[in-house]
Design an enzyme around this catalytic site. Sequence first.
Site, short mmCIF file in Angstrom:
data_model
loop_
_atom_site.label_atom_id
_atom_site.label_comp_id
_atom_site.label_asym_id
_atom_site.label_seq_id
_atom_site.Cartn_x
_atom_site.Cartn_y
_atom_site.Cartn_z
N ASP A 128 0.86 -1.18 0.00
CA ASP A 128 0.00 0.00 0.00
C ASP A 128 0.90 1.24 0.00
O ASP A 128 2.03 1.18 0.49
CB ASP A 128 -0.89 -0.03 1.24
CG ASP A 128 -1.66 1.26 1.44
OD1 ASP A 128 -2.36 1.68 0.50
OD2 ASP A 128 -1.56 1.85 2.53
N ASP A 327 -1.31 -0.81 6.12
CA ASP A 327 -1.40 -0.30 7.50
C ASP A 327 -2.82 0.11 7.89
O ASP A 327 -3.07 0.40 9.05
CB ASP A 327 -0.48 0.91 7.67
CG ASP A 327 -1.03 2.14 6.95
OD1 ASP A 327 -1.46 1.98 5.80
OD2 ASP A 327 -1.03 3.24 7.53
N ASP A 331 -7.19 -1.88 4.05
CA ASP A 331 -6.32 -2.89 3.46
C ASP A 331 -6.66 -4.29 3.96
O ASP A 331 -6.10 -5.29 3.48
CB ASP A 331 -4.85 -2.61 3.79
CG ASP A 331 -4.34 -1.34 3.14
OD1 ASP A 331 -4.77 -1.06 2.00
OD2 ASP A 331 -3.53 -0.62 3.75
#
Length: 337
Positions: A128, A327, A331
């Site tokens: 990410d 994080d 996600d």
Amino acid sequence: NVSGTLRARATKVGADTALAHIVALVQEAQNSKAPGQRLADRAAFWLVFVALIGGTVTFLAWWLSGASTSTAMLYAITVVVITCPDALGLATPTAIMVGTGLGAKRGILFKNATALEAAARIDTVVVDKTGTLTKGEPEVTDVVLADGATQPEELALVAAVERESEHPLARAVVAHATAKGLTIPPATDFRNVAGHGATAVVSGHRVVVGNRRLMDTEGIELGALARARDELAATGRTAVLAAVDGRAVAVIALADAARPTAAAAVADLHDLGITVVMLTGDNEATARRIAAQLGIDTVIAEVLPGDKADKIAELQRDGGRVAMVGDGGNDAPALAT
């Protein structure tokens, strides 16, 4: 809290705390069996029989050849001790315990031994962007001034307006001015224009700070700054415009800066022969800019949070052994996949 009263309530204690859960997770991982250990255990099981049969045959051979019972027993025990697969049975659990222990010291928790063993076969790492590869906080990257404007003066006026705002971009501009050691004057008649910017009076000047729509509303012509604004926006930066007394004076570009350790981490993964993929919901230009800084070749941008898991599954269908690094709560589906 100097003069008041502070009441604190412990919502989780003892075994319910996060630390206790981490300890339990490490213990569970150390006590679990990896597929490789199960294979070693099966082999050890049969090798024990081989050792016992070998010891029995040795005892009978020496005893029947006329050796004393004690001598025959000595050689039989020697064969059993040497043949018994202690090392095979102990090597794998010892390696798992050491591996999970060293990981815990470095802040890495393995769910179980299977996860530890599977990690060695990873060939694709999907990461990410915001908050993982980047700090998740905007920073000023460029300040472009109109002819006749001076950066310290204009930046101080802009920071005076932005100091009254709670917007993350505003805080970044104030932090930039403060880092340069500028004295930020007080602002009056502050007005926040939601989704557009803000206006205020600073040192007798009417200062307008915001986006293109706010400038159009205020009837301010950008002139030569329009091109600079478009160029900065095309590279994935957020362009904030500033005008003083009806004249455009500056374009301030902001961007989410990469973490200082991110480039080295990507380089280390490349050295291991692992493909690194950036997966983000941000726009293509911003994603490409960060990817270029960090040496990431593959970028998948403008992906909705719910679709990230589908992208992971797609990479897996193409034969990749995929790990996901993220994080945020959005996600979670991709991490689980």
